[in-house]
Enzyme design. Structure first.
Site, PDB file in Angstrom:
ATOM      1  CB  THR A  31     -63.420 -35.941  48.789  1.00  0.00           C
ATOM      2  OG1 THR A  31     -62.186 -36.016  48.067  1.00  0.00           O
ATOM      3  CG2 THR A  31     -63.347 -36.887  49.983  1.00  0.00           C
ATOM      4  CB  ALA A  83     -57.755 -30.900  51.758  1.00  0.00           C
ATOM      5  CG  ASP A  84     -56.627 -29.054  46.344  1.00  0.00           C
ATOM      6  OD1 ASP A  84     -57.294 -29.857  45.671  1.00  0.00           O
ATOM      7  OD2 ASP A  84     -56.968 -27.873  46.531  1.00  0.00           O
ATOM      8  N   GLY A  97     -60.675 -26.795  43.294  1.00  0.00           N
ATOM      9  CA  GLY A  97     -61.931 -26.597  42.576  1.00  0.00           C
ATOM     10  C   GLY A  97     -62.345 -25.137  42.519  1.00  0.00           C
ATOM     11  CD  GLU A 103     -63.844 -25.534  49.029  1.00  0.00           C
ATOM     12  OE1 GLU A 103     -64.263 -26.497  48.389  1.00  0.00           O
ATOM     13  OE2 GLU A 103     -62.644 -25.184  49.004  1.00  0.00           O
TER      14      GLU A 103
END
Ligand code: 5RP
Length: 212
Positions: A31, A83-84, A97, A103
């Site tokens: 993203t 985000a996941d 990742g 982050e």
């Protein structure tokens, strides 16, 4: 609409939040890969960027975004990251990742932390696994104390030397799990980001981007 189209839409919307002269934290992932060209295309003046991964730093530099080490900057104006999973109460899981330690450090330094996601990342409730980074020294002992933690196979150490793992444990009480992981000796950082850290969540549904 494909997830990539939505990722691009969320990323492009977030790029508009950046203004001349801002200190900007750049996240990691597919993203954010759409954010970088969108931000570069704005031609803003006086940006000072910090990257959360080697891949982001390399791509940002290729695009002409000025990246500097995160050693001298005490605060950032804004940080933007993917985000996941995003829950309705804005608890977020990151670290797919393996970059969640940097982050989170960047997010915590930012006056405004913006999460950008495609609609498929919005979940009714968080689910395992939760990424964790474990100090290499004593890693076997640390993992022994964390039932459900498995080393992510084939992954290199983080840029800071930590081992990237995934914790398969119940996530129905994210605050309790986050507190437990934060208190666990040998855990460098975990991928649970609390709502208090997050200023905005931009969700793309098709071409429409809205705040969660
Ligand atoms: C990396 C992350 C990413 O932001 C997260 O995995 C989402 O990735 P993508 O944008 O590729 O779907 O936390 O550690």
């Amino acid at each position: 609409m494909s997830a990539d189209t939505e990722k691009r839409a969320a990323a492009e919307a977030s790029a508009l939040l950046v203004q001349d002269g801002m200190r900007v934290g750049l996240g990691t992932g597919s993203t954010v890969a759409f954010l970088l060209p969108a931000l570069a295309a704005r031609g803003l003046r006086g940006l000072r960027c910090v990257a959360t991964s080697v891949a982001t730093e390399r791509r940002a530099r290729e695009l002409g975004l000025p990246v500097e080490p995160f050693d001298a900057l005490e605060r950032l104006d804004i940080a933007i990251d993917g985000a996941d999973q995003v829950a309705p109460d804005r608890w977020v899981v990151k670290g797919g990742g393996g970059a969640h330690t940097r982050e989170k450090a960047v997010a915590a330094a930012a006056d405004r932390f913006v999460v950008i996601v495609s609609a498929d990342k919005v979940v009714d409730a968080l689910h395992p696994p939760v990424p964790i980074e474990v100090l290499r020294f004593g890693a076997a002992a640390t993992l022994h104390r964390l039932p459900g933690a498995v080393v992510r196979e084939g992954w290199p150490p983080s840029p800071d030397g930590g081992i990237i793992c995934d914790l398969h444990a119940p996530t129905d009480d994210p605050a309790a799990l986050a507190a437990r992981l934060s208190a666990a000796t040998g855990v460098v950082e975990h991928g649970l980001f609390p709502p208090g850290l997050i200023s905005d969540v931009l969700v793309a549904r098709g071409a429409d981007v809205s705040s969660l």
